[in-house]
Scaffold this motif. Structure first.
Motif, mmCIF file in Angstrom:
data_model
loop_
_atom_site.group_PDB
_atom_site.id
_atom_site.type_symbol
_atom_site.label_atom_id
_atom_site.label_comp_id
_atom_site.label_asym_id
_atom_site.label_seq_id
_atom_site.Cartn_x
_atom_site.Cartn_y
_atom_site.Cartn_z
ATOM 1 N N PHE B 226 -9.228 -3.229 -3.271
ATOM 2 C CA PHE B 226 -9.777 -2.637 -4.126
ATOM 3 C C PHE B 226 -8.163 -1.538 -4.308
ATOM 4 O O PHE B 226 -7.591 -1.367 -5.668
ATOM 5 C CB PHE B 226 -11.405 -2.330 -3.924
ATOM 6 C CG PHE B 226 -11.962 -2.693 -4.776
ATOM 7 C CD1 PHE B 226 -12.470 -3.743 -4.245
ATOM 8 C CD2 PHE B 226 -12.345 -2.349 -6.408
ATOM 9 C CE1 PHE B 226 -13.428 -4.178 -5.315
ATOM 10 C CE2 PHE B 226 -13.133 -3.251 -6.791
ATOM 11 C CZ PHE B 226 -14.085 -4.259 -6.246
ATOM 12 N N ALA B 227 -7.779 -0.921 -3.109
ATOM 13 C CA ALA B 227 -7.223 0.085 -3.065
ATOM 14 C C ALA B 227 -5.757 -0.259 -4.125
ATOM 15 O O ALA B 227 -4.806 -0.071 -4.670
ATOM 16 C CB ALA B 227 -6.527 0.595 -1.917
ATOM 17 N N ALA B 228 -5.559 -1.532 -3.376
ATOM 18 C CA ALA B 228 -4.286 -2.404 -3.673
ATOM 19 C C ALA B 228 -3.772 -3.047 -5.962
ATOM 20 O O ALA B 228 -3.368 -2.649 -6.232
ATOM 21 C CB ALA B 228 -3.585 -3.578 -2.785
ATOM 22 N N GLY B 269 -6.776 6.969 1.315
ATOM 23 C CA GLY B 269 -5.842 8.317 1.142
ATOM 24 C C GLY B 269 -4.907 7.132 0.049
ATOM 25 O O GLY B 269 -4.791 8.210 -0.579
ATOM 26 N N LEU B 270 -4.305 7.028 0.008
ATOM 27 C CA LEU B 270 -2.815 6.200 -0.864
ATOM 28 C C LEU B 270 -3.022 5.395 -2.330
ATOM 29 O O LEU B 270 -2.928 6.361 -3.684
ATOM 30 C CB LEU B 270 -1.870 4.658 -0.110
ATOM 31 C CG LEU B 270 -0.920 4.608 -0.776
ATOM 32 C CD1 LEU B 270 0.028 5.811 -0.085
ATOM 33 C CD2 LEU B 270 -0.339 3.733 -0.048
ATOM 34 N N MET B 271 -4.826 4.893 -2.795
ATOM 35 C CA MET B 271 -4.989 5.428 -3.801
ATOM 36 C C MET B 271 -5.976 6.000 -4.295
ATOM 37 O O MET B 271 -5.331 6.720 -5.113
ATOM 38 C CB MET B 271 -6.003 4.168 -3.108
ATOM 39 C CG MET B 271 -7.158 4.111 -4.755
ATOM 40 S SD MET B 271 -8.143 3.515 -4.267
ATOM 41 C CE MET B 271 -10.327 4.401 -4.322
ATOM 42 N N VAL B 272 -6.280 7.165 -3.598
ATOM 43 C CA VAL B 272 -6.169 8.404 -4.229
ATOM 44 C C VAL B 272 -5.314 8.885 -4.421
ATOM 45 O O VAL B 272 -4.864 9.972 -5.650
ATOM 46 C CB VAL B 272 -7.006 9.608 -3.280
ATOM 47 C CG1 VAL B 272 -7.374 11.420 -3.681
ATOM 48 C CG2 VAL B 272 -8.249 8.753 -2.827
ATOM 49 N N VAL B 273 -4.080 9.016 -4.015
ATOM 50 C CA VAL B 273 -2.547 9.746 -4.340
ATOM 51 C C VAL B 273 -2.093 8.980 -5.639
ATOM 52 O O VAL B 273 -1.535 9.873 -6.787
ATOM 53 C CB VAL B 273 -1.487 9.874 -2.780
ATOM 54 C CG1 VAL B 273 -0.057 10.059 -2.946
ATOM 55 C CG2 VAL B 273 -2.214 10.447 -1.910
#
Lengths: 235, 287
Positions: B226-228, B269-273
């Motif tokens: 999902f993050a991707a 974290g990367l997704m949030v950023v």
């Protein structure tokens, strides 16, 4: 016999009826304009033809066939194209892909139509591999109309094709509409906010008020009507 | 040090390829049907176990087992849609999301019932890596990267060249307009599930080749997938590919400074950023 006939249409988007008794006809080769104040149900009447609203009462006839209960894609196959007022291009598709989508229901090779549309709008040929979302408002409108022509429809429904366009584009769109009407013998039903200009070039017009027919006459006849002028043509 | 970085980059590309294949499906389904498909991880698991049955159970060659497993998973996805999601399509996307969560639990339980709860592998034994300029590269890792590349190229050609592929992009752009031009939207939906299912199976099989088979392997990967999809711009299949690689590489590089057990947190974290800095994702997807 008329090509398209709306017979006493009542309906809306599921809630209260927006249309409460709209009847109109379009003969083959005719340009018909629907005008009226905001909220009169002009666009809704057009969507009724295309199966995009819930019709509670009344019938839509096209070339002698009852369209009232057909799905949108079935209506498209019968030769009616609809150009919505906003969001009428696929923004991430190229201009050419947008036009190809107009011929989606055709099973034959649509390249002659593509050439014709490019002839009509040379600007689209220049921009054919550009994403449609990057075009100006006027160019998008050309893509939307061009896409509708890809199907070689018998009837074209245009919902406020000049809304939000710069004045020089407005005249160009009107000229184009008249041009395709003359050249292809295509019947056109359009809704226009720009009532004075639209009635000036239409064969016939309808004035809708609060979801009902109020006046019906030739374009010049409606323009000369004092009551209509007072109501919303701005005197 | 440089060698170590390149080594991590290779691991990152391997993981990224797997995430990308999963994220493509999530992104396509979101673009066409407007809901986050929570059963996607378990569809990956199912694909991996289908391949296990074909390869270990029926002793078919791996490429054949791979194709059969992708086909079986694609069909399963279409059947799930016809039985469950299709009926809920006129309701709100939240209801579809919750129903897909339920479907995730059903699929996972089915996998446990049929194949058992323990770890499995396709090929027992240890694979010896090639040594190239001091880099260790396992043949399996080459298979995964090449396989993902072939599938992504195939998807690209499908989306750009075929009538149904273009209709799929059109529908993701504007579903109302797609209906207006006469696109048969239900047919596009079926194609979407076929592709999403096949890609999920490929991701699951590659994950099982890289690690091992387990009934919750796909569920564990759902968050990075999902993050991707979100990092790449949800609804944009090309974004999903880029997002998969970004997340995969970032997860592997994070092991330089963080404990490997924080890998999933890195994806999150990367997704949030990305959501804060560029909410529509790298490729400008839907909000």
């Amino acid at each position: 016999m008329s090509l398209l006939a709306l017979d006493d249409i009542h309906g809306g988007y599921g809630g209260a009826d927006i249309l409460s008794g709209v009847s109109l006809t379009v003969a083959a080769g005719e340009i018909v304009v629907i005008v009226g104040p905001n909220g009169a149900g002009k666009s809704t009447a057009m969507k009724a033809v295309f199966g995009l609203i819930t019709i509670r009462r009344g019938t839509v006839w096209f070339a002698g066939e009852n369209l009232t209960r057909l799905r949108t894609d079935q209506i498209v196959r019968r030769g009616i194209c609809y150009v919505p007022q906003v969001d009428n291009v696929f923004p991430s598709l190229t201009v050419e892909e947008n036009l190809e989508m107009g011929a989606y229901v055709r099973n034959d090779d649509a390249s002659p139509q593509l050439a014709r549309v490019y002839e009509l709008f040379p600007r689209l040929f220049e921009r054919r591999s550009q994403a449609a979302g990057t075009l100006s408002g006027g160019e998008r409108q050309m893509v939307a109309i061009g896409r509708a022509l890809m199907l070689e429809p018998r009837l074209l429904l245009l919902d406020e094709p000049t809304a939000g366009l710069a004045p020089r584009f407005i005249d160009q769109i009107f000229e184009t509409v008249r041009g395709i009407n003359r050249a292809l013998g295509l019947s056109i039903l359009m809704v226009e906010q720009n009532a004075r200009k639209a009635l000036g070039f239409a064969d016939r017009g309808y004035v809708l008020v609060l979801g009902r027919n109020r006046f019906e006459d030739t374009g010049p006849g409606l323009l000369a009507n004092r009551e209509i002028a007072d109501m919303f043509l701005g005197g | 040090m440089a060698i170590e970085l390149v080594q991590l980059l290779i691991y990152g590309i391997v993981l990224g390829s797997i995430l990308a294949l999963g994220a493509i499906g999530v992104s396509l389904v979101f673009g066409i049907l407007r809901f986050a498909h929570f059963a996607h991880g378990d569809l990956m698991t199912l694909g991996a176990f289908f391949a296990f049955s074909f390869y270990v159970g029926l002793a078919l060659p791996m490429p054949v087992a791979f194709v059969f497993a992708c086909a079986a998973t694609a069909l399963t996805a279409v059947v799930i849609d016809a039985l469950v999601y299709r009926r809920l399509r006129r309701t709100s996307p939240v209801i579809l999301l919750i129903s897909s969560f339920g479907m995730a639990l059903i699929l996972r339980s089915l996998v446990q019932l049929i194949w058992g709860p323990s770890n499995q592998v396709y090929d027992p034994g240890i694979q010896f890596p090639y040594l190239i300029w001091g880099l260790r590269i396992k043949p399996d890792q080459v298979t995964i990267i090449v396989g993902a590349l072939v599938l992504v190229t195939g998807l690209h050609l499908f989306l750009q060249r075929t009538r149904i592929g273009k209709a799929m992009r059109a529908m993701a752009d504007n579903i109302d307009l797609a209906r207006i031009v006469g696109i048969d939207t239900e047919r596009v939906v079926i194609w979407t599930w076929l592709i999403a299912g096949a890609m999920a199976a490929a991701a699951g099989i590659f994950l099982a080749i890289d690690t091992r088979l387990h009934p919750i392997m796909g569920w564990r990967l759902l968050l990075p997938v999902f993050a991707a999809a979100i990092v790449g711009g949800i609804g944009r299949p090309y974004g999903a590919i880029a997002g998969g690689l970004v997340i995969g590489i970032a997860q592997e590089f994070s092991t330089l400074v963080l404990s490997p057990s924080y890998k999933t947190a890195v994806a999150f974290g990367l997704m949030v950023v990305v959501l804060i800095v560029r909410p529509t994702g790298l490729f400008g997807g839907r909000r």
